[in-house]
Write an enzyme that holds these catalytic residues in place. Structure first.
Site, PDB file in Angstrom:
ATOM      1  N   GLU A  71      15.929 -17.877 -10.645  1.00 53.40           N
ATOM      2  CA  GLU A  71      15.494 -16.508 -10.891  1.00 53.40           C
ATOM      3  C   GLU A  71      14.777 -16.394 -12.239  1.00 53.40           C
ATOM      4  OE1 GLU A  71      14.910 -13.899  -9.528  1.00 53.40           O
ATOM      5  OE2 GLU A  71      15.194 -12.212 -10.885  1.00 53.40           O
ATOM      6  N   LYS A 110      10.985 -15.073 -12.672  1.00 54.20           N
ATOM      7  CA  LYS A 110      10.636 -13.938 -13.554  1.00 54.20           C
ATOM      8  C   LYS A 110       9.493 -14.333 -14.484  1.00 54.20           C
ATOM      9  CE  LYS A 110      12.000 -11.113 -12.099  1.00 54.20           C
ATOM     10  NZ  LYS A 110      12.863 -11.061 -10.968  1.00 54.20           N
ATOM     11  N   CYS A 142       0.828  -1.209   0.000  1.00 53.49           N
ATOM     12  CA  CYS A 142       0.000   0.000   0.000  1.00 53.49           C
ATOM     13  C   CYS A 142       0.870   1.271   0.000  1.00 53.49           C
ATOM     14  CB  CYS A 142      -0.866   0.051   1.248  1.00 53.49           C
ATOM     15  SG  CYS A 142      -1.723  -1.481   1.602  1.00 53.49           S
ATOM     16  N   HIS A 154      16.612 -36.962 -11.196  1.00 54.21           N
ATOM     17  CA  HIS A 154      16.058 -37.453  -9.926  1.00 54.21           C
ATOM     18  C   HIS A 154      14.568 -37.149  -9.796  1.00 54.21           C
ATOM     19  CE1 HIS A 154      20.005 -38.652  -8.605  1.00 54.21           C
ATOM     20  NE2 HIS A 154      20.460 -37.451  -8.953  1.00 54.21           N
ATOM     21  N   LYS A 195       5.309  -4.651  -4.837  1.00 54.90           N
ATOM     22  CA  LYS A 195       6.732  -4.385  -5.004  1.00 54.90           C
ATOM     23  C   LYS A 195       7.498  -4.651  -3.718  1.00 54.90           C
ATOM     24  CE  LYS A 195      10.483  -3.025  -7.001  1.00 54.90           C
ATOM     25  NZ  LYS A 195      11.127  -4.080  -7.804  1.00 54.90           N
ATOM     26  N   ASN A 253      -1.186   1.447   6.042  1.00 51.47           N
ATOM     27  CA  ASN A 253      -0.347   0.390   5.458  1.00 51.47           C
ATOM     28  C   ASN A 253       0.011  -0.568   6.576  1.00 51.47           C
ATOM     29  OD1 ASN A 253      -0.347   1.976   3.228  1.00 51.47           O
ATOM     30  ND2 ASN A 253       1.854   2.426   3.248  1.00 51.47           N
ATOM     31  N   GLY A 254       0.073  -1.857   6.285  1.00 49.64           N
ATOM     32  CA  GLY A 254       0.485  -2.824   7.293  1.00 49.64           C
ATOM     33  C   GLY A 254      -0.660  -3.719   7.725  1.00 49.64           C
ATOM     34  N   ARG A 271       4.232   0.051  -6.282  1.00 50.64           N
ATOM     35  CA  ARG A 271       4.251  -0.815  -5.099  1.00 50.64           C
ATOM     36  C   ARG A 271       3.236  -1.945  -5.228  1.00 50.64           C
ATOM     37  NH1 ARG A 271       6.258   2.889  -0.711  1.00 50.64           N
ATOM     38  NH2 ARG A 271       5.141   1.722   0.880  1.00 50.64           N
ATOM     39  N   GLU A 275       6.119 -14.777 -12.535  1.00 49.13           N
ATOM     40  CA  GLU A 275       5.461 -13.598 -11.964  1.00 49.13           C
ATOM     41  C   GLU A 275       4.896 -12.638 -13.005  1.00 49.13           C
ATOM     42  OE1 GLU A 275       7.787 -11.219  -9.259  1.00 49.13           O
ATOM     43  OE2 GLU A 275       9.578 -11.386 -10.467  1.00 49.13           O
TER      44      GLU A 275
HETATM   45  C1  AGP Z   1      11.114 -10.047  -7.577  1.00 45.69           C
HETATM   46  O1  AGP Z   1      10.875 -10.031  -8.935  1.00 45.69           O
HETATM   47  C2  AGP Z   1       9.982 -10.186  -6.719  1.00 45.69           C
HETATM   48  N1  AGP Z   1       8.915  -9.347  -7.083  1.00 45.69           N
HETATM   49  C3  AGP Z   1      10.186 -10.484  -5.256  1.00 45.69           C
HETATM   50  O2  AGP Z   1      10.590 -11.815  -5.205  1.00 45.69           O
HETATM   51  C4  AGP Z   1      11.179  -9.616  -4.428  1.00 45.69           C
HETATM   52  O3  AGP Z   1      12.480  -9.842  -4.879  1.00 45.69           O
HETATM   53  C5  AGP Z   1      11.036  -9.973  -2.949  1.00 45.69           C
HETATM   54  O4  AGP Z   1       9.726  -9.672  -2.528  1.00 45.69           O
HETATM   55  C6  AGP Z   1      12.048  -9.287  -2.059  1.00 45.69           C
HETATM   56  O5  AGP Z   1      11.907  -7.902  -2.110  1.00 45.69           O
HETATM   57  P1  AGP Z   1      13.046  -6.965  -1.521  1.00 45.69           P
HETATM   58  O6  AGP Z   1      14.261  -7.177  -2.378  1.00 45.69           O
HETATM   59  O7  AGP Z   1      12.506  -5.582  -1.629  1.00 45.69           O
HETATM   60  O8  AGP Z   1      13.297  -7.395  -0.109  1.00 45.69           O
END
Ligand code: AGP
Length: 604
Positions: free
Chosen positions: A477, A481, A2, A500, A599, A98-99, A27, A484
């Site tokens: 990674e 990518k 948020c 395996h 984010k 937020n939170g 965000r 997501e």
């Molecule tokens: C990355 O593409 C992601 N959206 C997510 O995994 C991110 O790296 C993770 O939430 C950690 O965020 P940070 O680096 O702000 O701690």
């Protein structure tokens, strides 16, 4: 996560609230709302979905206010809907949050017993109800303190009160909140970017602080209720406009930013004139016998690459764990451990908790963090910065390569500090490392070739990514990518693990992306590719010239730059990022704001 903006202005705020909320879109959010003081009472406008939906609401029913608050909500308690959108309201109180309030269920029950009725499913409404209740017997700032004392959990809030026409109150615990100082106007924001269009004079509130702002001043109180001053600084990020330039998406731009991001990051660790590499903050890396890395998501894969480097280059044992597991498992740590939190945002709740746990054990803590004013950056004993600049796309790209750059430099610095380098080797290796930005730029030039793979990959239901050594976390990674942003199921595996179990998935419909620049393990990876090809799997090999010469028949080969194995995780990151990007574009997905994602994940 948020976003919050609050303005006690000297002129209309509606457009400025929207402007700020747009800057906070990165965000991640699923509804948005604003509220303002109109003719002596507070009115609000809210909408599910994107900010343009809120703009439509405002076009039909403007908010002619010069004092107001705004919010982008990423749903935690209660589905994304107009009724659950913020601002939430109870009696005289209108607030954004937020939170997560952990004890909201008990508080809600207690308030219901007092005859209060609730409109939404949110934990936020509990704060509004509680504050409205406290306002019956005390002035606003005292009522706020009494309310905060009853909350358990994480929050940043901004509050308007009916009848208090030039007042916004705020508070923070666990989620950041900044105060912006303007010319005859004051601001609250969830980060510096939120208030960036209006001021670059910012004070960061400390944990537990609460504040009342009017047009001229901020009155800040600490957790104990004592009036305090928080230093006002000039923050560059706040003034900088974050624009896409000529790119279609922030993610595309940020992929292209990587040579600069890595160069800026490396310059914080390496003196190119002397060839000396050091850990910032005067940390003596020779005094540690172990490194513990904690992180989440992409940052944890950067950490896994870091482990290979700390152990190989510096002979320094290194563990890496996702922070959500580490923080709850009571790990056995030794006193001479350097705990490193890796995070783009510096606000990720699990990573922050893991960092705090390490600190409480008496360990030296460091934060490899991109947002240098973030909570982790401020709470760790030392900041190991990345200099990627603001990363707006939810899918991390330049922050990842910058994290790998910083960890590579730190591993080299540890090697030097531990006497593991022969004379001249430090200068030689740092010279090599400084080639990374150029090689990354070369790798980005594969863009056109990679784009041609997208139409076919976009049709896949499952995709496997394989790698060995530091290319294994890069395979993880790559799969993250793709998942997501294109919503295609993908998994990363250590190439040697294929037989395996995962090999059972291989058939002619499953693309297998192998990241394997030539290195001492290349022949073994070739065998794994042959196993895939023999079962009808479609192999896409991302390698260098020498690797291409040895590619198995039938593999589609993308030829990247030839580089030292130490640089390969950085240099081979752009091709897998571009692959995910173009598949997502092909599918028409919302690249910069993928569904369900935020984010910065500041809740558990
Ligand atoms: C990355 O593409 C992601 N959206 C997510 O995994 C991110 O790296 C993770 O939430 C950690 O965020 P940070 O680096 O702000 O701690």
């Amino acid at each position: 996560m948020c976003g919050i903006i609050g303005i006690v202005g000297a002129k209309p705020v509606q457009d400025r609230l929207i402007d700020s909320l747009k800057r906070l879109e990165y965000r991640g959010y699923d509804s948005a709302g604003v509220a303002g003081v109109v003719d002596g009472h507070v009115e609000r406008r809210r909408a599910k979905g994107k900010i343009r939906a809120l703009e439509d609401v405002l076009a039909a029913e403007p908010l002619p206010a010069s004092v107001g608050i705004g919010h982008t909500r990423w749903a935690t308690h209660g589905a994304p809907s107009q009724i659950n959108a913020h601002p939430q309201r109870a009696g005289r109180v209108t607030l954004v949050h937020n939170g997560i309030i952990e004890n909201y269920a008990e508080l809600r029950e207690a308030l219901k017993e007092k005859g209060r009725t609730f409109e939404s499913e949110t934990d936020t409404e509990v704060i509004a109800q509680l504050l409205d209740y406290e306002l019956q017997t005390r002035p606003p700032i005292e009522a706020l303190k009494a309310t905060l004392d009853q909350l358990t959990g994480a929050y940043a809030i901004a509050v308007l009160i009916d009848g208090e026409d030039e007042l916004i109150m705020g508070a923070r615990r666990g989620s950041p909140l900044v105060v912006g100082y303007g010319d005859g106007e004051m601001f609250l924001g969830s980060d510096a970017l939120a208030v960036g269009p209006f001021t670059n004079q910012i004070a960061y509130l400390d944990e537990g602080d609460y504040v009342a702002i009017d047009r001229k001043a901020a009155h800040v109180f600490d957790e104990a209720g004592r009036a305090v001053q928080r230093p006002v600084r000039t923050v560059a990020a706040a003034a900088a406009l974050v624009e896409k330039g000529n790119y279609r998406h922030f993610m595309e731009k940020e992929i292209h930013d990587q040579p600069d991001a890595c160069q800026h990051t490396l310059s914080a660790y390496i003196n190119p004139t002397t060839g000396h590499v050091h850990a910032p903050g005067g940390v003596d890396l020779a005094r540690f016998d172990r490194v513990q890395i904690v992180a989440c998501g992409t940052a944890s894969y950067a950490g896994q690459i870091g482990r290979y480097l700390f152990e190989k280059l510096a002979g320094l044992p290194c563990d890496v764990e996702v922070a959500s597991e580490f923080r709850y498992r009571q790990p056995a740590v030794t006193p001479a451990t350097l705990a490193i939190a890796v995070s783009q945002s510096g606000e990720t709740a699990d990573t922050l908790a893991a960092l705090r746990w390490c600190k409480a054990q008496g360990l030296t803590t460091a934060a490899v963090v991109n947002v240098h004013e973030s909570t982790m950056a401020r709470e760790a004993d030392v900041l190991f910065p990345t200099h990627a600049g603001p990363e707006i796309g939810v899918a991390s790209t330049k922050a990842f390569t910058s994290q790998v750059a910083a960890l590579t430099a730190l591993a080299l610095a540890a090697a030097a500090a531990r006497g593991r380098l022969k004379p001249g080797e430090e200068a030689h290796d740092t010279r090599l490392l400084l080639e990374a930005p150029r090689l990354i730029a070369e790798a980005i030039q594969l863009e056109d070739q990679i784009r041609t793979l997208a139409p076919e990959l976009a049709k896949a239901r499952d995709v496997l990514y394989l790698g060995r050594g530091p290319m294994y976390p890069l395979a993880l990674e790559g799969a993250l990518k793709l998942k997501e942003i294109s919503y295609i199921h993908a998994e990363g595996y250590a190439a040697g693990e294929l037989k395996h179990g995962p090999i059972a998935l291989i058939d002619e419909t499953t693309p297998v992306i192998v990241i394997a620049p030539s290195d001492p393990l290349f022949d073994k990876t070739i065998s794994n590719m042959s196993e895939v090809a023999a079962r009808g799997g479609r192999v896409i090999l991302i390698t260098d010239e020498e690797g291409a010469r040895n590619a198995p028949a039938g593999a589609r080969v993308i030829v990247g730059p030839t580089c030292d194995p130490m640089l390969a995780p950085m240099v081979y990151a752009p091709p897998i990022q571009l692959l995910a990007y173009y598949v997502a574009v092909q599918k028409g997905a919302d690249v910069d704001q993928p569904r369900n994602l935020a984010k910065s994940v500041t809740v558990e």
